[in-house]
Design a protein around this motif. Sequence first.
Motif, PDB file in Angstrom:
ATOM      1  N   ARG A  73      22.724  11.509 -19.500  1.00 43.35           N
ATOM      2  CA  ARG A  73      22.013  10.324 -19.990  1.00 43.35           C
ATOM      3  C   ARG A  73      22.991   9.270 -20.517  1.00 43.35           C
ATOM      4  N   ALA A  74      23.987   8.957 -19.723  1.00 43.89           N
ATOM      5  CA  ALA A  74      25.002   7.988 -20.168  1.00 43.89           C
ATOM      6  C   ALA A  74      25.522   7.198 -18.979  1.00 43.89           C
ATOM      7  N   VAL A  75      25.926   5.973 -19.262  1.00 42.57           N
ATOM      8  CA  VAL A  75      26.638   5.139 -18.304  1.00 42.57           C
ATOM      9  C   VAL A  75      28.119   5.210 -18.654  1.00 42.57           C
ATOM     10  N   GLY A  76      28.975   5.176 -17.643  1.00 48.76           N
ATOM     11  CA  GLY A  76      30.412   5.284 -17.883  1.00 48.76           C
ATOM     12  C   GLY A  76      31.116   3.944 -17.744  1.00 48.76           C
ATOM     13  N   VAL A  77      32.069   3.693 -18.624  1.00 45.36           N
ATOM     14  CA  VAL A  77      32.915   2.495 -18.548  1.00 45.36           C
ATOM     15  C   VAL A  77      34.367   2.939 -18.678  1.00 45.36           C
ATOM     16  N   ILE A  78      35.189   2.571 -17.694  1.00 47.58           N
ATOM     17  CA  ILE A  78      36.608   2.917 -17.718  1.00 47.58           C
ATOM     18  C   ILE A  78      37.427   1.655 -17.934  1.00 47.58           C
ATOM     19  N   LEU A  79      38.200   1.622 -18.999  1.00 47.53           N
ATOM     20  CA  LEU A  79      39.062   0.478 -19.312  1.00 47.53           C
ATOM     21  C   LEU A  79      40.385   0.671 -18.573  1.00 47.53           C
ATOM     22  N   LEU A 127      36.816  -1.577 -15.405  1.00 45.58           N
ATOM     23  CA  LEU A 127      37.211  -2.934 -15.793  1.00 45.58           C
ATOM     24  C   LEU A 127      38.706  -3.091 -15.549  1.00 45.58           C
ATOM     25  N   THR A 128      39.057  -3.925 -14.572  1.00 46.21           N
ATOM     26  CA  THR A 128      40.463  -4.098 -14.208  1.00 46.21           C
ATOM     27  C   THR A 128      40.907  -5.519 -14.521  1.00 46.21           C
ATOM     28  N   GLN A 129      42.214  -5.700 -14.661  1.00 43.29           N
ATOM     29  CA  GLN A 129      42.753  -7.034 -14.888  1.00 43.29           C
ATOM     30  C   GLN A 129      44.198  -7.140 -14.413  1.00 43.29           C
ATOM     31  N   SER A 158      46.606  -2.826  -6.276  1.00 41.17           N
ATOM     32  CA  SER A 158      46.772  -1.419  -5.910  1.00 41.17           C
ATOM     33  C   SER A 158      45.582  -0.584  -6.368  1.00 41.17           C
ATOM     34  N   LEU A 159      45.108  -0.854  -7.580  1.00 44.10           N
ATOM     35  CA  LEU A 159      43.968  -0.113  -8.115  1.00 44.10           C
ATOM     36  C   LEU A 159      42.706  -0.408  -7.317  1.00 44.10           C
ATOM     37  N   ASN A 160      42.490  -1.672  -6.957  1.00 46.49           N
ATOM     38  CA  ASN A 160      41.310  -2.034  -6.176  1.00 46.49           C
ATOM     39  C   ASN A 160      41.325  -1.377  -4.803  1.00 46.49           C
ATOM     40  N   LEU A 161      42.501  -1.301  -4.181  1.00 40.98           N
ATOM     41  CA  LEU A 161      42.604  -0.629  -2.885  1.00 40.98           C
ATOM     42  C   LEU A 161      42.258   0.856  -3.007  1.00 40.98           C
ATOM     43  N   VAL A 183      33.483  -2.140  -9.746  1.00 42.38           N
ATOM     44  CA  VAL A 183      34.797  -2.608 -10.191  1.00 42.38           C
ATOM     45  C   VAL A 183      34.656  -4.058 -10.608  1.00 42.38           C
ATOM     46  N   PHE A 184      34.971  -4.355 -11.864  1.00 43.59           N
ATOM     47  CA  PHE A 184      34.805  -5.699 -12.416  1.00 43.59           C
ATOM     48  C   PHE A 184      36.153  -6.291 -12.803  1.00 43.59           C
ATOM     49  N   ASN A 185      36.473  -7.439 -12.230  1.00 47.54           N
ATOM     50  CA  ASN A 185      37.629  -8.232 -12.640  1.00 47.54           C
ATOM     51  C   ASN A 185      37.159  -9.387 -13.500  1.00 47.54           C
ATOM     52  N   PRO A 186      38.037 -10.005 -14.298  1.00 48.83           N
ATOM     53  CA  PRO A 186      37.639 -11.196 -15.049  1.00 48.83           C
ATOM     54  C   PRO A 186      37.222 -12.302 -14.086  1.00 48.83           C
ATOM     55  N   THR A 187      36.151 -12.985 -14.409  1.00 49.21           N
ATOM     56  CA  THR A 187      35.664 -14.070 -13.561  1.00 49.21           C
ATOM     57  C   THR A 187      35.326 -15.278 -14.426  1.00 49.21           C
ATOM     58  N   ILE A 188      35.379 -16.441 -13.813  1.00 49.84           N
ATOM     59  CA  ILE A 188      35.000 -17.674 -14.504  1.00 49.84           C
ATOM     60  C   ILE A 188      33.482 -17.818 -14.436  1.00 49.84           C
ATOM     61  N   THR A 189      32.866 -17.959 -15.586  1.00 44.44           N
ATOM     62  CA  THR A 189      31.423 -18.137 -15.661  1.00 44.44           C
ATOM     63  C   THR A 189      31.110 -19.380 -16.497  1.00 44.44           C
ATOM     64  N   ALA A 190      29.836 -19.677 -16.605  1.00 52.73           N
ATOM     65  CA  ALA A 190      29.427 -20.823 -17.429  1.00 52.73           C
ATOM     66  C   ALA A 190      29.751 -20.591 -18.896  1.00 52.73           C
ATOM     67  N   GLU A 191      29.789 -19.318 -19.310  1.00 48.74           N
ATOM     68  CA  GLU A 191      30.051 -18.996 -20.719  1.00 48.74           C
ATOM     69  C   GLU A 191      31.528 -18.764 -21.012  1.00 48.74           C
ATOM     70  N   SER A 192      32.301 -18.361 -20.013  1.00 47.22           N
ATOM     71  CA  SER A 192      33.684 -17.967 -20.276  1.00 47.22           C
ATOM     72  C   SER A 192      34.589 -18.292 -19.100  1.00 47.22           C
ATOM     73  N   SER A 193      35.786 -18.744 -19.417  1.00 51.04           N
ATOM     74  CA  SER A 193      36.804 -18.962 -18.383  1.00 51.04           C
ATOM     75  C   SER A 193      38.106 -18.255 -18.767  1.00 51.04           C
ATOM     76  N   ASP A 194      37.999 -17.253 -19.661  1.00 51.71           N
ATOM     77  CA  ASP A 194      39.177 -16.555 -20.172  1.00 51.71           C
ATOM     78  C   ASP A 194      39.402 -15.242 -19.426  1.00 51.71           C
TER      79      ASP A 194
END
Length: 372
Positions: free
Chosen positions: A2-8, A55-57, A62-65, A84-95
């Motif tokens: 009963r859990a979702v996983g997040v890997i930093l 969460l990659t940055q 290499s990690l994405n491949l 797989v989530f990379n940082p993206t530019i959104t209306a709320e954030s560009s960091d």
Amino acid sequence: MRAVGVILAGGNSKRMKELSNKRAISAMPVAGSFRSIDFTLSNMTNSRIQTVAVLTQYNSRSLNLHLNSSKWWDFGRKQGGLYVFNPTITAESSDWYRGTADALYQNLTFLKNSHEPYAVIASGDGIYKLDYNKVLEYHIEKKADITVVCKKVEEGEDVTRFGCVKVNDEGRIVDFEEKPMVSDANTISCGIYVIRRRHLIELLEKCNEEDRYDFVQDILVRYKNMKRIYAYKMDGYWSNIASVDSYYNTNMDFLKKDVRDYFKQDPQIYTKVDDLPPAKYNPGSNVRNSLISSGCILNGTVENSLLFKDVYVGNNCVIRNSIVLNNVYIGDNTVLENCIVESRDVIRANSTYIGTKDDIKIVVEKNDRYAI
């Protein structure tokens, strides 16, 4: 589960020196055929966590491949999956991600859209086996707000690059120091946390309002006296590879039979499989106490070393107490001792590289081959 996983998996460490110039720490090769992140991903799937976000940055190619297909860890399901989530530019954030809490906050939609009541947060640079269900059971039993997986270290071991915790008799964390200069604590955080998903969302939104970006400093340390934060003691093998010495020693641990047997036992560790032929030992080769991966061709002497995939060792070469990463060509009459050889290097014939046990030499040849 009963859990979702997040890997930093987006961080970098200057302690890795040249080894992290080409890849994120979570993509570092380990034990001949694995990547560091394989251990956390395998723990997730073995614990029946169906939905996992990575969460990659930093240097994420290499990690994405490596993560381009989720089938290797059995996440190719209709229910759940590997994201797989990379940082993206959104209306709320560009960091870019400004810290671990900010990385989680920038992907808050993933947490809000999930249906599991709990979240398991783990780093991608730990080498271990753990059933997260047992941590969750402990978390529920203690009625904890946050549970931190911890490990007791041997006396005299350097703890200054970890979070050091002090625990009372009932298991509650009463003090938490992140990477202290000096500490008398002998229990460290393994960078694995269990928390109720809605509670995590609330804490991340509070951090964002106050311009706070680090999960450890701005949540664990800041709320240690306000929240019920408990320590779950882990007994099995655990190592963090975020420095040259720890990376070298962790790989060398796999030359020990008890460590190899521990990771061979069920539940297994899974990885992306390459179609390579078995290692070939030509006449004149001499191998003792070493791990030789598929695709290797050996003509020389290898002792107390790890050769990763697709390594060629020339005639009259001597390799001792060394780690040779993927796809390396080692020319004739080369001597390597107490070294880590970067992937896709060409070591020219008659070369000699010798380090010491206290000062491992990183070999990066300048050539025209590109590496990941």
